[in-house]
Design an enzyme around this catalytic site. Structure first.
Site, mmCIF file in Angstrom:
data_model
loop_
_atom_site.group_PDB
_atom_site.id
_atom_site.type_symbol
_atom_site.label_atom_id
_atom_site.label_comp_id
_atom_site.label_asym_id
_atom_site.label_seq_id
_atom_site.Cartn_x
_atom_site.Cartn_y
_atom_site.Cartn_z
ATOM 1 N N SER A 187 0.846 -1.192 0.000
ATOM 2 C CA SER A 187 0.000 0.000 0.000
ATOM 3 C C SER A 187 0.879 1.238 0.000
ATOM 4 C CB SER A 187 -0.907 0.024 1.234
ATOM 5 O OG SER A 187 -1.593 1.265 1.331
ATOM 6 N N TYR A 200 -2.026 -1.444 9.857
ATOM 7 C CA TYR A 200 -2.111 -1.747 8.424
ATOM 8 C C TYR A 200 -0.839 -1.319 7.715
ATOM 9 C CZ TYR A 200 -3.878 -1.750 3.635
ATOM 10 O OH TYR A 200 -4.049 -1.976 2.302
#
Length: 307
Positions: A187, A200
């Site tokens: 990401s 995350y």
């Protein structure tokens, strides 16, 4: 010219040369088809089958479709059989390729022996480790995460362990055949420490570091391993945000990212996200980590996902 003058002239030349090379390398990203050409048989030459985790929706589904359209048979994995069957029927109908469905809940850690057995006889040329979860639907501070203990387990199992375990299952066959490709989805938020996405972000940084290490270890074996680190993509994870200049549809993002497979061990998958990544990386952390920016980010995400 005295020694000190010669030193500073040489230093200035070295700096200009260094940044000139970096600018040239960056400019290549605007023309991937010229700088990173792929023969028509690029994907099928890797092997007969592609395995895609988290393929019932979003980026994983888009990878499954695109790889099938390039002549590969597909194994799709996720935890909802009904959704997988629907995707499999669509792929088979539109591409004519074979699609196998494997139901797997990657938030648990007891599925891998069964997966290894089911995949062992396939000539797998491509693995896309896409499956991932957010600990919370909306960004929030660590201690404010709902069901935090459960969230920690899910993030570790799904975002960290799944990528390593699937690589452990499939990489030996690639090494034996001397060819193959593993695409690990990270990401863009992992480019810097990201408050409100702390777990995350850390899990996706793990994905990047393992991918880069594995590429160094197995590149000489003919195996390509790349991290793809997108920013905005319209998926369930992002509340199906309306596509715009930065937020791409999953289909558009995957089509673009596949053009950069030979560009290096990490890519943001599109020139837009590459530029955004450069901006984020060079922004002062004092600004990115300020309470004002955190509050603004939360309000922005709430507005975008309609919460």
């Amino acid at each position: 010219m005295d020694f000190i003058g010669l030193f500073f002239v040489s230093l200035g030349f070295a700096v200009v040369l260094f940044y000139g090379v970096k600018l040239l390398l960056f400019a290549r990203m605007f023309y991937p088809r010229i700088w990173f050409p792929q023969p028509k048989s690029f994907f099928t030459s890797m092997g007969e089958w592609a395995v895609v985790t988290g393929a019932s929706d979003g980026i994983g589904r888009a990878y499954a479709f695109e790889l099938a359209s390039r002549g590969m048979n597909i194994v799709i994995l996720s935890r909802t059989k009904e959704k997988l069957d629907h995707v499999a029927n669509e792929i088979e109908k539109n591409t004519g390729q074979k699609v196998d469905v494997l139901v797997a809940d990657f938030t648990t850690d007891s599925i891998y022996e069964g997966l290894k057995e089911k995949l062992k006889n396939l000539n797998i040329g491509v693995l896309v480790n896409n499956v991932g979860v957010l600990p919370s639907h909306l960004p929030c501070k660590f201690l404010q995460t709902k069901d935090l203990e459960q969230g920690i387990t899910k993030v570790i199992n799904c975002n960290v362990k799944a990528m390593v375990q699937m690589s452990q299952i499939i990489l030996p066959g690639m090494e034996q055949r001397g060819k193959g490709m593993i695409v690990n989805i990270s990401s863009g938020v992992a480019i810097v420490p990201s408050p409100l996405y702390t777990m995350y972000c850390a899990s996706k940084l793990f994905v990047e570091r393992v991918s880069q290490g594995l590429q160094a270890e197995y590149e000489a074996k003919g195996i390509l391993i790349q991290t793809v680190a997108p920013f905005g993509v319209s998926t369930a994870m992002t509340g199906y945000q309306k596509p715009n200049f930065v937020t791409l549809t999953a289909r558009d993002f995957v089509r673009t990212s596949l053009q950069y497979l030979t560009s290096g061990d990490k890519t943001h998958g599109s020139i837009r996200h590459t530029v955004l990544g450069w901006l984020v990386k060079n922004a002062p952390l004092q600004i990115l980590h300020s309470e004002i920016v955190q509050d603004s980010l939360l309000e922005y995400v709430k507005k975008r996902v309609g919460s």
